[in-house]
Design a protein around this motif. Structure first.
Motif, PDB file in Angstrom:
ATOM      1  N   GLN A  44       0.826  -1.163  -0.010  1.00  0.00           N
ATOM      2  CA  GLN A  44      -0.492  -0.291   0.072  1.00  0.00           C
ATOM      3  C   GLN A  44       1.035   1.260  -0.399  1.00  0.00           C
ATOM      4  O   GLN A  44       1.908   1.498   0.279  1.00  0.00           O
ATOM      5  N   PRO A  45       0.426   2.560  -1.085  1.00  0.00           N
ATOM      6  CA  PRO A  45       1.427   3.252  -0.611  1.00  0.00           C
ATOM      7  C   PRO A  45       1.313   4.080   0.771  1.00  0.00           C
ATOM      8  O   PRO A  45       0.168   3.813   1.782  1.00  0.00           O
ATOM      9  N   LYS A  46       2.077   5.702   1.363  1.00  0.00           N
ATOM     10  CA  LYS A  46       2.758   5.859   2.523  1.00  0.00           C
ATOM     11  C   LYS A  46       1.437   6.458   3.460  1.00  0.00           C
ATOM     12  O   LYS A  46       1.346   6.887   4.170  1.00  0.00           O
TER      13      LYS A  46
END
Length: 407
Positions: A25-27
């Motif tokens: 998942q993205p930051k």
């Protein structure tokens, strides 16, 4: 037979894909999820210190329960305006305003000199919580890779982790001084504020602005309305456990914190890992009805053992976390998917109704206990949870459009 094996293989493959995508998942999502953990800690934070607050502020159990009532009543009402605000100023600003309000009102709560003051400051905390929580779900669903199902599981994981850590932090700080957990929350939320300022990009405002009446219009959808009403009655079971059990355990803040940490861990684990497996196998409404009936049974047993059998109360409280975790995930997923409303609007409508249950339940439970004895809160909550199961069963046709394929 071959068809069954093929279906089972598809289910396993789906679960493996979901598990893999959970981790990639993205930051932005992880920053929002971490801030959500801190926000949800605020729900269970006061749990271990409820008896200490009652003693130190010379308040009755019912008066202390208003800490939950003011918090969730304002949260419920504010849910109706969160979409109006976030659709005009954008998700990032809304999240940051919510966090800032929590920092201010958590700090003021720690400075309270009376129960009325504390109840008032918790209401302000509830406003910040509503702005943050409703927007966080929409942000997580918006930025997650792997679909909304993965996003909702991650959101529920943050909720479960926050609810489990809240009593632990509340116990560690509250065992030293009852005011400390409030200041501890303010520090954590300030850290979350800084993290989101740094890590969260500016989120564009939606193309269409949400109107104040949109969540109310969304409840015109039979499936969403059924989900919200069922969750309202279910929350009487949830919050009778969370807000009333601390008073009958007869333990220190550390003991209460340990019990509810175990409860919260089981809630988190089952919301993330058990709920999707059961849902894929049996279908959403079937699992929900079964889990609600199971919770009603647990509440009935808590009523039996409420007087003088503390070990049984401890075991039943912790085990109830498993049922609550499954229910939370399935209710949230239904609310997000069952109607054609935009997710922020559906979230506001659903949360507005269900948190009213969270607002009423603690005060109802403690008042019933003061009037009729410690068994009655559990019995009444058990009956209302069965009403929730009946609502799901009665509205099954409205919910079945959401059912995933299962074997």
């Amino acid at each position: 037979m071959g068809h069954d094996q093929h279906g089972a293989g598809d289910t396993v493959a789906t679960l493996e894909r979901e598990t893999t995508s959970l981790l990639h998942q993205p930051k932005t999502l992880w920053a929002t999820a971490l801030a959500s953990v801190f926000a949800f800690m605020g729900i269970g934070l006061v749990d271990p210190i409820l008896p200490a607050i009652a003693t130190n502020l010379r308040a009755s159990q019912a008066e202390v329960s208003l800490l939950f009532t003011s918090y969730f009543l304002i949260t419920a009402l504010a849910m109706l305006i969160t979409g109006v605000i976030s659709s005009r100023i954008g998700g990032k600003k809304t999240l940051l305003i919510g966090l800032a309000l929590i920092v201010v009102f958590a700090s003021l709560s720690g400075l309270s000199n009376g129960v009325a003051q504390l109840v008032g400051f918790r209401a302000g905390w509830g406003l910040g919580n509503a702005l943050f929580v409703a927007t966080a779900l929409a942000v997580i669903v918006g930025v997650a890779s792997g679909g909304s199902g993965v996003a909702i599981v991650l959101y529920e994981a943050a909720l479960g982790l926050g609810i489990s850590l809240g009593p632990l932090v509340g116990a560690l700080l509250g065992g030293w001084q009852w005011r400390a957990p409030f200041f501890g929350t303010a520090v954590l939320m300030a850290a979350a504020f800084i993290a989101l300022v740094v890590l969260l990009p500016k989120l564009p405002a939606p193309d269409t602005r949400t109107r104040l009446r949109d969540p109310l219009i969304a409840l015109g959808h039979g499936g969403l309305r059924t989900t919200a009403i069922a969750a309202f009655f279910y929350n009487f079971g949830f919050f009778t456990v969370l807000a009333y059990v601390p008073f009958i355990l007869g333990m220190t803040a550390y003991g209460i914190g340990a019990v509810f940490f175990g409860w919260g861990v089981l809630l988190a684990v089952c919301s993330v890992f058990l709920a999707p497996v059961l849902q894929n196998r049996f279908g959403t409404s079937t699992v929900l009805v079964g889990s609600l009936v199971g919770l009603a049974v647990a509440l009935g047993l808590l009523a039996v053992f409420a007087v003088g059998v503390v070990p049984a109360v401890v075991v039943l409280t912790i085990l109830s976390g498993a049922l609550l975790g499954v229910n939370n995930t399935l209710f949230t997923e239904l609310a997000m998917e069952v109607s054609d409303s935009p997710r922020p609007v559906a979230s506001a409508a659903y949360n507005g109704v269900r948190w009213l249950g969270g607002a009423l339940a603690p005060f109802v439970a403690t008042t019933l206990a003061e009037q009729f004895g410690p068994r009655v809160p559990f019995l009444s909550a058990g009956v209302l949870v069965l009403v929730s199961a009946a609502v799901v069963l009665g509205g099954r046709r409205l919910l079945n459009g959401h059912e995933p394929e299962h074997v």
